[in-house]
Scaffold this motif. Structure first.
Motif, PDB file in Angstrom:
ATOM      1  N   TYR A  21     -34.429 -29.987 -37.525  1.00  0.00           N
ATOM      2  CA  TYR A  21     -33.208 -30.494 -38.147  1.00  0.00           C
ATOM      3  C   TYR A  21     -33.512 -31.030 -39.545  1.00  0.00           C
ATOM      4  N   LYS A  25     -31.511 -28.469 -41.409  1.00  0.00           N
ATOM      5  CA  LYS A  25     -30.140 -29.010 -41.303  1.00  0.00           C
ATOM      6  C   LYS A  25     -29.222 -27.994 -40.600  1.00  0.00           C
ATOM      7  N   TRP A  55     -27.219 -35.266 -34.581  1.00  0.00           N
ATOM      8  CA  TRP A  55     -27.149 -33.819 -34.403  1.00  0.00           C
ATOM      9  C   TRP A  55     -27.437 -33.369 -32.980  1.00  0.00           C
ATOM     10  N   LYS A  58     -25.403 -30.720 -31.390  1.00  0.00           N
ATOM     11  CA  LYS A  58     -25.510 -29.370 -31.956  1.00  0.00           C
ATOM     12  C   LYS A  58     -26.556 -28.528 -31.235  1.00  0.00           C
TER      13      LYS A  58
END
Length: 82
Positions: A21, A25, A55, A58
């Protein structure tokens, strides 16, 4: 794997997810593995969530069933067509 090596393994996976991440990203992180790994990824994603990684939601696990003729742990990484 022993209990302690399982702890090290989950820490390694957590560190790799955080690094990915940080570096990329990503919009989504998709892990595609056998359905036997579902519990492992549920735990991983819960740890990320409880660690307040924004995150974490995700990350997605896409499980699949067994592939006939595939036995990678035995060294057979080819499909056996009949």
């Amino acid at each position: 794997l022993t209990f302690s090596s399982l702890n090290i393994f989950i820490l390694l996976i957590l560190a790799m997810a955080a690094n990915r991440y940080s570096e990329y990203k990503f919009d989504e992180m998709i892990y595609v593995t056998g359905f036997e790994q579902s519990h492992h990824f549920n735990q991983l994603f819960k740890i990320l969530e409880l660690s307040n990684f924004q995150w974490a939601s995700k990350c997605i696990h896409v499980p699949f069933g067994k592939v006939q003729g595939m036995a990678t742990r035995k060294g057979f990484n080819y499909l056996n067509y009949k």
